[in-house]
Motif scaffolding. Structure first.
Motif, PDB file in Angstrom:
ATOM      1  N   SER A 129       0.832  -1.205   0.000  1.00 43.35           N
ATOM      2  CA  SER A 129       0.000   0.000   0.000  1.00 43.35           C
ATOM      3  C   SER A 129       0.865   1.252   0.000  1.00 43.35           C
ATOM      4  O   SER A 129       0.494   2.273  -0.594  1.00 43.35           O
ATOM      5  CB  SER A 129      -0.944  -0.004   1.195  1.00 43.35           C
ATOM      6  N   SER A 130       2.023   1.186   0.633  1.00 46.87           N
ATOM      7  CA  SER A 130       2.939   2.324   0.619  1.00 46.87           C
ATOM      8  C   SER A 130       3.425   2.619  -0.797  1.00 46.87           C
ATOM      9  O   SER A 130       3.521   3.780  -1.207  1.00 46.87           O
ATOM     10  CB  SER A 130       4.133   2.041   1.531  1.00 46.87           C
ATOM     11  N   GLU A 131       3.709   1.546  -1.552  1.00 44.74           N
ATOM     12  CA  GLU A 131       4.119   1.722  -2.945  1.00 44.74           C
ATOM     13  C   GLU A 131       2.981   2.303  -3.777  1.00 44.74           C
ATOM     14  O   GLU A 131       3.188   3.156  -4.636  1.00 44.74           O
ATOM     15  CB  GLU A 131       4.573   0.378  -3.536  1.00 44.74           C
ATOM     16  N   TRP A 132       1.779   1.829  -3.503  1.00 44.48           N
ATOM     17  CA  TRP A 132       0.622   2.334  -4.241  1.00 44.48           C
ATOM     18  C   TRP A 132       0.430   3.832  -4.003  1.00 44.48           C
ATOM     19  O   TRP A 132       0.177   4.595  -4.939  1.00 44.48           O
ATOM     20  CB  TRP A 132      -0.647   1.579  -3.820  1.00 44.48           C
ATOM     21  N   ILE A 133       0.526   4.243  -2.752  1.00 41.82           N
ATOM     22  CA  ILE A 133       0.338   5.654  -2.426  1.00 41.82           C
ATOM     23  C   ILE A 133       1.428   6.506  -3.064  1.00 41.82           C
ATOM     24  O   ILE A 133       1.147   7.563  -3.651  1.00 41.82           O
ATOM     25  CB  ILE A 133       0.338   5.855  -0.904  1.00 41.82           C
ATOM     26  N   SER A 134       2.656   6.066  -2.954  1.00 43.62           N
ATOM     27  CA  SER A 134       3.761   6.826  -3.544  1.00 43.62           C
ATOM     28  C   SER A 134       3.588   6.929  -5.051  1.00 43.62           C
ATOM     29  O   SER A 134       3.807   7.997  -5.645  1.00 43.62           O
ATOM     30  CB  SER A 134       5.099   6.158  -3.201  1.00 43.62           C
ATOM     31  N   GLY A 135       3.172   5.820  -5.678  1.00 43.62           N
ATOM     32  CA  GLY A 135       2.971   5.820  -7.124  1.00 43.62           C
ATOM     33  C   GLY A 135       1.821   6.710  -7.547  1.00 43.62           C
ATOM     34  O   GLY A 135       1.915   7.458  -8.531  1.00 43.62           O
ATOM     35  N   GLU A 136       0.723   6.651  -6.829  1.00 51.48           N
ATOM     36  CA  GLU A 136      -0.441   7.480  -7.161  1.00 51.48           C
ATOM     37  C   GLU A 136      -0.122   8.963  -6.976  1.00 51.48           C
ATOM     38  O   GLU A 136      -0.549   9.806  -7.774  1.00 51.48           O
ATOM     39  CB  GLU A 136      -1.633   7.079  -6.292  1.00 51.48           C
ATOM     40  N   ASP A 139       1.843  10.072  -9.931  1.00 53.13           N
ATOM     41  CA  ASP A 139       1.001  10.178 -11.127  1.00 53.13           C
ATOM     42  C   ASP A 139       0.134  11.431 -11.097  1.00 53.13           C
ATOM     43  O   ASP A 139      -0.180  12.018 -12.136  1.00 53.13           O
ATOM     44  CB  ASP A 139       0.109   8.943 -11.264  1.00 53.13           C
ATOM     45  N   GLN A 140      -0.299  11.840  -9.895  1.00 50.19           N
ATOM     46  CA  GLN A 140      -1.185  12.998  -9.784  1.00 50.19           C
ATOM     47  C   GLN A 140      -0.432  14.290  -9.471  1.00 50.19           C
ATOM     48  O   GLN A 140      -1.037  15.335  -9.245  1.00 50.19           O
ATOM     49  CB  GLN A 140      -2.244  12.744  -8.700  1.00 50.19           C
ATOM     50  N   GLY A 141       0.881  14.217  -9.472  1.00 47.64           N
ATOM     51  CA  GLY A 141       1.670  15.422  -9.224  1.00 47.64           C
ATOM     52  C   GLY A 141       1.605  15.924  -7.803  1.00 47.64           C
ATOM     53  O   GLY A 141       1.812  17.110  -7.538  1.00 47.64           O
ATOM     54  N   VAL A 142       1.314  15.034  -6.870  1.00 42.13           N
ATOM     55  CA  VAL A 142       1.255  15.406  -5.458  1.00 42.13           C
ATOM     56  C   VAL A 142       2.637  15.166  -4.840  1.00 42.13           C
ATOM     57  O   VAL A 142       3.163  14.058  -4.901  1.00 42.13           O
ATOM     58  CB  VAL A 142       0.187  14.582  -4.713  1.00 42.13           C
ATOM     59  N   LYS A 143       3.185  16.204  -4.244  1.00 35.33           N
ATOM     60  CA  LYS A 143       4.537  16.106  -3.706  1.00 35.33           C
ATOM     61  C   LYS A 143       4.578  16.530  -2.242  1.00 35.33           C
ATOM     62  O   LYS A 143       3.756  17.316  -1.786  1.00 35.33           O
ATOM     63  CB  LYS A 143       5.498  16.979  -4.516  1.00 35.33           C
ATOM     64  N   VAL A 144       5.552  16.000  -1.527  1.00 38.51           N
ATOM     65  CA  VAL A 144       5.796  16.368  -0.139  1.00 38.51           C
ATOM     66  C   VAL A 144       7.280  16.663   0.001  1.00 38.51           C
ATOM     67  O   VAL A 144       8.121  15.854  -0.388  1.00 38.51           O
ATOM     68  CB  VAL A 144       5.400  15.225   0.825  1.00 38.51           C
ATOM     69  N   TRP A 354      -3.693  -0.178  -9.313  1.00 36.79           N
ATOM     70  CA  TRP A 354      -2.439  -0.566  -8.682  1.00 36.79           C
ATOM     71  C   TRP A 354      -2.338  -2.060  -8.437  1.00 36.79           C
ATOM     72  O   TRP A 354      -1.234  -2.617  -8.463  1.00 36.79           O
ATOM     73  CB  TRP A 354      -2.217   0.242  -7.408  1.00 36.79           C
ATOM     74  N   LYS A 355      -3.444  -2.734  -8.246  1.00 41.90           N
ATOM     75  CA  LYS A 355      -3.377  -4.190  -8.153  1.00 41.90           C
ATOM     76  C   LYS A 355      -2.907  -4.770  -9.479  1.00 41.90           C
ATOM     77  O   LYS A 355      -2.156  -5.748  -9.504  1.00 41.90           O
ATOM     78  CB  LYS A 355      -4.743  -4.760  -7.767  1.00 41.90           C
TER      79      LYS A 355
END
Length: 405
Positions: A129-136, A139-144, A354-355
Motif C-alpha cells: 500500500s505504501s508503494e501504491w500511495i507513492s505511485g499514485e 502520477d497525480q503530481g502530489v509532492k511532499v 495498482w493491483k
C-alpha cells in the motif's frame, strides 16, 4: 491517546475482503519479494518490517524491554521448517494439565506457520500500500518536501515524547529507526494531500438540492408534541382510587406519589415525568395522556403495569424546523456525501489500477497481488470511510503499549 499512535495512521488505502492463495512471481528480481510497476520491495525491506511486526506482537512477553530502552527478545517464525520457532515454543510452553498430553512438534509447527502468515500478510499489505500511495501521488503530481515531513514529525514527536530520552527508548524498543518514522510520516502527508485533491470541489451543494432533501425528509427536522406529567402508578384499582381521593382532597401530588406509587423512577421525583412524546408509554396510558386537557386529574387508567392516575402539567406543541434553519445541517450532510462518493469512485479505480501493477513472488502473495488465483469472493465491500493504510503491528508507546492493525 497512546504515545506516537498517530505514526500508525498512514496513507490512503482501502481493503477489499478476498480469499487468496500464493502463486506466480515471474519477472521479479531475485532480491525482491514484490514488484509494483517499476518499483520493487526488497527482501531486506520485508525482513526489517517483519522484525518490527514480530517485536510488536511478541513484545508483551518481555515487558521490561521498553522501560529499559532495549529491543525485546523475539523469535521470528522461520519458514518453511520453522526450526527456531518450534524450539522456542517447546521451551516456553506451559506444562499441560494433569492427564492432558503434551503438544506435539506438528502442533507447534502449525502455530508457527499461522503466526508467520499473519505477520507476513500484515507487513506486505503495509509495504504494498505504501508503494501504491507513492505511485499514485507521483502520477497525480502530489509532492511532499523534506521540510514538510520534518515539520510534521517534530510536531508529533513533541506531542508524544516531551522527553528526548523517552523517544530514544521508543526507538530502541520498537525496532524502528528514525528513517522508518520519517517514511511513515511522509506517507501520511502524501495521503492527506491526495485525499484533499480527490475531494476538492466535491462539497458544492445547490439550494435546489438542499430544498429537495428537506422536502423529502421533513420529519427529521420536526419535534413532536411533548407533555410534562405528574403520575402515580399502583398495583390495584383500590389503591389508585385512594391516591385519586387524596389528591382531590388537596394533598400534594408529590406527597401522595411518594407514599403510594410503585413506579420507582417517577416516585423519587414526586411523580414528575417530563417531555413525554406520543408512543413512548404503554398504549392505554399513552392514549389517555394525549387526549387529556392540561391541568385535569385523570384516572385510574388500567394498563399492563397496573393503574395510573395522572395530570398533564405542561404541553409543548410540536415544531417544524424551517428550510432556512435546516439549511446549514443539510448542506454539511450533502457535502459530506458528495465527498464520500468521490472517494468511493477513487478507491475503486485506485485499487484496480495498482493491483494490476503488483506482482508477488511465490510465498509472498496477498490479496493485493495481480497474480493471486481467481476465487469466489464472499464480500467486495471496500472500507472507504477514511483513507488509511493497514500497517503491521508496531509498538507505538513506551513502555509496554502496542497497537494492532
Amino acid at each position: 491517546m497512546s504515545k506516537t499512535r498517530s505514526f500508525s495512521a498512514l496513507c490512503a488505502f482501502f481493503v477489499v475482503t478476498l480469499t487468496l492463495a500464493a502463486c506466480g512471481g515471474g519477472g521479479i528480481p531475485g532480491d525482491a519479494v514484490v514488484k509494483v510497476g517499476d518499483s520493487t520491495i526488497k527482501k531486506t525491506t520485508f525482513a526489517h518490517w517483519l522484525q518490527i511486526a514480530a517485536i510488536s506482537s511478541q513484545g508483551a512477553s518481555d515487558p521490561t524491554a521498553a522501560a529499559q530502552g532495549r529491543k525485546p527478545k523475539v523469535t521470528i517464525p522461520d519458514p518453511p521448517k520453522f526450526t527456531a520457532c518450534i524450539a522456542n515454543k517447546k521451551k516456553t510452553a506451559p506444562k499441560p494439565a494433569k492427564g492432558q498430553p503434551e503438544q506435539t512438534v506438528t502442533q507447534f509447527k502449525t502455530q508457527c506457520k499461522t503466526e508467520y502468515e499473519q505477520l507476513r500478510d500484515q507487513v506486505l499489505q503495509f509495504l504494498i500500500s505504501s508503494e501504491w500511495i507513492s505511485g499514485e501521488a507521483a502520477d497525480q503530481g502530489v509532492k511532499v518536501t523534506d521540510k514538510e515531513v520534518q515539520k510534521q514529525f517534530q510536531t508529533t514527536k513533541k506531542q508524544s515524547f516531551p522527553k528526548e530520552t523517552d523517544f530514544q527508548k521508543f526507538l530502541a524498543s520498537s525496532g524502528m529507526t528514525l528513517n522508518d518514522l520519517l517514511f511513515r510520516v511522509k506517507l501520511d502527508t502524501l495521503s492527506n494531500k491526495l485525499r484533499t485533491k480527490i475531494t476538492k470541489g466535491k462539497d458544492t451543494v445547490t439550494p435546489a438540492q438542499i430544498a429537495a432533501y428537506y422536502n423529502k425528509n421533513k420529519a427529521r427536522f420536526a419535534q413532536p408534541e411533548r407533555r410534562d406529567l405528574r403520575i402515580i402508578l399502583t398495583k390495584t384499582a383500590a389503591d389508585a382510587q385512594k391516591a385519586l381521593a387524596r389528591v382531590k382532597s388537596g394533598e400534594s401530588f408529590g406527597k401522595v406519589a411518594k407514599a403510594l406509587s410503585v413506579d420507582q423512577a417517577s416516585k423519587s421525583q414526586g411523580g414528575v415525568l417530563l417531555a413525554v412524546a406520543k408512543g413512548q408509554q404503554e398504549k392505554a396510558l399513552d392514549d389517555a395522556v394525549f387526549a387529556a386537557p392540561k391541568g385535569k386529574l385523570v384516572g385510574p387508567i388500567k394498563t399492563n403495569f397496573g393503574y395510573y392516575i395522572f395530570k398533564v402539567q405542561k404541553i409543548t406543541p410540536k415544531t417544524q424546523q424551517s428550510l432556512k434553519d435546516a439549511t446549514p445541517t443539510i448542506k454539511q450532510l450533502l457535502a459530506s456525501q458528495n465527498q464520500q462518493t468521490a472517494l468511493d469512485t477513487f478507491v475503486k479505480n485506485f485499487r484496480k489500477k495498482w493491483k494490476g501493477k503488483t506482482e508477488c513472488r511465490d510465498g509472498y502473495v496477498t490479496q493485493d497481488c495481480k497474480n493471486a488465483p481467481k476465487t469466489k469472493t464472499t464480500s467486495t465491500a471496500a472500507t472507504t470511510a477514511t483513507p488509511q493504510t493497514t500497517t503491521p503491528p508496531v509498538q507505538t508507546a513506551p513502555p509496554t503499549t502496542t497497537t494492532t492493525p
